[in-house]
Design a protein around this motif. Structure first.
Motif, short mmCIF file in Angstrom:
data_model
loop_
_atom_site.label_atom_id
_atom_site.label_comp_id
_atom_site.label_asym_id
_atom_site.label_seq_id
_atom_site.Cartn_x
_atom_site.Cartn_y
_atom_site.Cartn_z
N GLY B 234 -6.37 93.40 36.82
CA GLY B 234 -7.23 92.28 36.43
C GLY B 234 -6.61 91.42 35.33
N ILE B 235 -6.22 92.07 34.21
CA ILE B 235 -5.66 91.31 33.09
C ILE B 235 -4.33 90.65 33.48
CG2 ILE B 235 -4.73 91.51 30.73
CD1 ILE B 235 -6.88 93.64 30.21
N ALA B 237 -3.31 89.73 36.44
CA ALA B 237 -3.53 88.68 37.45
C ALA B 237 -4.14 87.43 36.81
CB ALA B 237 -4.43 89.21 38.57
N VAL B 238 -5.18 87.62 35.98
CA VAL B 238 -5.82 86.45 35.35
C VAL B 238 -4.84 85.81 34.35
CG1 VAL B 238 -7.72 85.71 33.85
CG2 VAL B 238 -8.16 87.29 35.73
N VAL B 241 -2.43 83.58 36.18
CA VAL B 241 -2.96 82.28 36.62
C VAL B 241 -3.23 81.37 35.41
CG1 VAL B 241 -4.97 81.17 37.70
CG2 VAL B 241 -3.95 83.19 38.75
N VAL B 242 -3.91 81.90 34.39
CA VAL B 242 -4.40 81.03 33.31
C VAL B 242 -3.37 80.87 32.18
CG1 VAL B 242 -6.31 80.64 31.70
CG2 VAL B 242 -6.74 81.76 33.88
N PHE B 243 -2.57 81.91 31.91
CA PHE B 243 -1.65 81.85 30.77
C PHE B 243 -0.19 81.96 31.19
CE2 PHE B 243 -5.71 83.33 29.11
CZ PHE B 243 -5.88 82.51 28.00
N MET B 250 -3.32 86.11 26.34
CA MET B 250 -4.67 86.24 26.89
C MET B 250 -5.51 87.20 26.04
SD MET B 250 -5.94 87.26 30.65
CE MET B 250 -7.50 88.11 30.87
N VAL B 254 -9.04 86.39 24.07
CA VAL B 254 -10.36 87.01 24.27
C VAL B 254 -10.81 87.79 23.03
CG1 VAL B 254 -10.25 87.11 26.79
CG2 VAL B 254 -9.44 89.04 25.48
#
Lengths: 109, 533
Positions: B234-235, B237-238, B241-243, B250, B254
């Motif tokens: 999860g971390i 993959a996200v 995409v975002v960072f 990331m 958070v």
């Protein structure tokens, strides 16, 4: 093997592929794409945290839908469409980010 | 009762059974080790106690210990530092920097030390990557062995986490379908038919335990698959995409500590005073302290508290490291309360059951044990219903092997651990070897004995004997005696010695309790008895 047997077998494997690897991939795309369209919330982190925390729920909802929908073609269309939409959202964002980075690099030099 | 068409009900029943059959044995292993992991800290306290109980691991003088430790460490590791109590309430501290390995995966490198809060002296020190530092850890090795088996089945990252994540999803499917396919849910909570048909009796027992356990199984499956997938997939993959793949960025985002850089050297303020200050702000006890950028003007000290009375979440407290001034209280994630942060904070107490001390842990232990029972009886029922088909008989043997052999294999590493630890040797490798060897021997018993019932009894009896001998192994290798433990107030040592002895006796009584089925008995009757057991 008779024709109906072969159709049943093909249908089984199609359902198996959809509810198994395809749904997992779709849930992963929804999780990543969700980070881009979910509201950020008051702490500016909901879009990043919620998709990861809710990944099991996203997967379970998609799995049971793909497994139980009587119309297999419709299930493929829904799961495929959802995956495609998120793939496009992710693709557009990544391309925009890369272009912005390139522009910033060119401006810097 | 949930109304479903016959076809849908049949489909859900099929997925309930098949999800369990394909992953049931691994799932049982994860649940059983999870049950043991609930008391991982207590296992450490039992196997590696200090000379006396520690009333306060963060007592005044902590600042001096950490300051002296920092002075002896290469400043390149000042990037991040944390300390918290572990086995026996030793204070474990780790100065480290963040780096990536050859494959680009993030890891930590630094210097770790263990301190005795009673004498306020350093016990031992290790240096290297986080993995190397953990490999040299002796005090927590027994509890960590269980936790590692539970979290990733001792497989390398990320494969172990992905596998346990998939097992969590399988358990989620079994819990949801179990809820839906039980057509008379309330009635089934209380139905135990006593009749001669063993299959029906066994089915009733499975259904009762499973039905009572459904909400708990759902919670554990959901939170467990989140924990596995979150870090393994999860971390990253996200973050990809975002960072652009920057996981550190990331996590920084958070967590929400403002990354205002000021590299100006500045001496650290008094940690003891900050600890005293935080204790005046909350009734929750201090659990974990992190320091970002030790010795710099932008240093931040974050105090993570245990759960406040009657709550499942509570704030963390942030201090300026250089000034010692209280800056702000914040949730674990983000700088202000949010839905995402609240859901994230709920995951840990719901999975670990550590929100009300030993009481909630005991409840989680019991419910987890019931979950393991449901998994193994479910598999036995499945094989019993298919006893006419020869192929399923192997699954029946595998079920006895894992169901009764795994507890034995889980106890075995302790007999390697105690003597090696006493000799000052490394313990992790030999513990794994003994686990694998005993697993292999258990497989030999499960497949080598003609009578399945006898195999089950032998494995159960050996598990009982091993549990009974655990306190003896501890005592013979220099562990504190019962008189000393009682006088010194080391209650965890006494409680676990008694618990292992009682558990061992119960296993032995169960193994010897009924006459074994004669070797000449039919395989059907053996399966019947195995299920009934």
């Amino acid at each position: 093997m008779s024709a109906p047997d072969s159709a049943v077998r093909r249908r089984f494997w199609s359902r198996f592929a959809l509810a198994g690897p395809v749904v997992f991939l779709c849930a992963a795309l929804v999780m990543c794409g969700g980070a881009l369209w979910l509201p950020k919330g008051p702490a500016q982190i909901d879009n990043l945290v919620l998709p990861i925390v809710l990944f099991p729920a996203i997967w379970a909802a998609l799995f049971f839908y793909a497994y139980l929908d009587r119309r297999l073609a419709r299930a493929w269309a829904v799961i495929g469409g959802l995956s495609l939409v998120h793939l496009v959202v992710i693709g557009v964002y990544v391309m925009q980010t890369m272009q912005a980075a390139k522009a910033a690099g060119a401006g810097g030099s | 009762m949930i109304k479903l068409s016959q076809e849908r009900n049949k489909s859900l029943l099929a997925v309930h059974g098949w999800s369990a059959v394909f992953l049931g044995l691994l799932l049982y292993a994860v649940i059983l080790t999870g049950v043991a992991s609930v008391f991982a800290k207590e296992l450490g306290d039992w196997s590696s106690p200090l000379s006396a109980p520690v009333a306060d691991p963060f007592r005044p003088g902590t600042d001096r210990m950490m300051r002296e430790f920092a002075a002896s460490v290469d400043p390149q590791y000042y990037e991040e530092f944390f300390f918290f109590p572990r086995a026996g309430d030793r204070l474990y501290a780790f100065f480290h920097k963040h780096e990536t390995d050859e494959k680009g995966k993030p890891r930590e490198r630094g210097v770790a030390a263990e301190f005795d809060p009673l004498t306020q002296t350093e016990i031992e020190r290790r240096e290297g990557t986080d993995e190397e530092v953990d490999a040299g850890d002796r005090a927590n090795a027994l509890g960590e062995f269980m936790v590692e088996l539970h979290v990733r089945l001792h497989l390398p990252n990320p494969w172990g986490l992905l596998l346990t994540g998939v097992l969590g999803l399988a358990m989620l499917v079994a819990a949801i379908t179990g809820f839906v396919v039980h057509r008379h849910l309330i009635k089934e909570l209380f139905t135990l038919r006593r009749h001669k048909e063993k299959l029906l009796s066994a089915r009733d027992t499975h259904v009762i335990a499973g039905t009572w356990n459904l909400p708990f199984a759902f919670i554990l499956a959901f939170t467990g698959s989140y924990f596995s997938f979150g870090s393994a997939f999860g971390i990253p993959a996200v973050a990809m995409v975002v960072f652009g793949g920057d996981q550190e960025k990331m996590i920084e985002t958070v967590i929400g500590n403002p990354p205002k850089e000021d590299k100006t050297p500045a001496p650290m303020a008094d940690l003891d005073r900050m600890i005293a200050d935080v204790r005046g702000r909350t009734d929750a006890t201090l659990g974990f302290v992190t320091v970002q950028h030790w010795g710099r003007a932008d240093s931040l000290v974050t105090m993570f508290m245990h759960y406040p009375e009657g709550k499942l979440m509570g704030p963390t407290y942030v201090y300026g490291g250089a000034t010692g001034e209280f800056r702000y209280a914040k949730p674990n994630l983000g700088l202000q309360p949010s839905t995402g942060g609240a859901l994230f904070e709920l995951m840990a107490p719901l999975h670990f059951g550590n929100f009300a001390g030993v009481f909630s842990k005991s409840a989680w232990f019991a419910l987890g044990f019931a979950g393991a029972y449901v998994t193994i009886t479910g598999l036995m029922l499945w094989t019993l219903r298919r006893r006419e088909e020869r192929g399923w008989r192997h699954l029946a043997r595998a079920t006895v092997w894992v169901g009764y052999g795994l507890p034995l294999a889980l106890v075995a590493p302790a007999f390697t651990y105690f003597p090696l630890r006493a000799a000052g040797e490394m313990v992790h490798g030999p513990m794994m070897t003994s686990f694998l060897l005993v697993s292999l021997a258990a497989a030999g018993i499960a497949w080598g004995m003609r009578s399945l019932t006898l195999a089950r009894r032998v494995l159960l009896g050996l598990s009982g004997l091993a549990l009974l001998l655990l306190p003896v192994a501890r005592l013979l290798t220099g562990g504190v005696g019962w008189g000393g433990a009682f006088a010194g107030g080391l209650h965890t040592v006494l409680a676990l010695d008694i618990a292992f002895a009682v558990g061992g006796l119960l296993c032995l009584v169960s193994a010897l309790g009924r006459p074994a089925v004669p070797a000449a008995a039919s395989a059907d009757s053996e399966l019947d008895e195995a299920v009934e057991a």
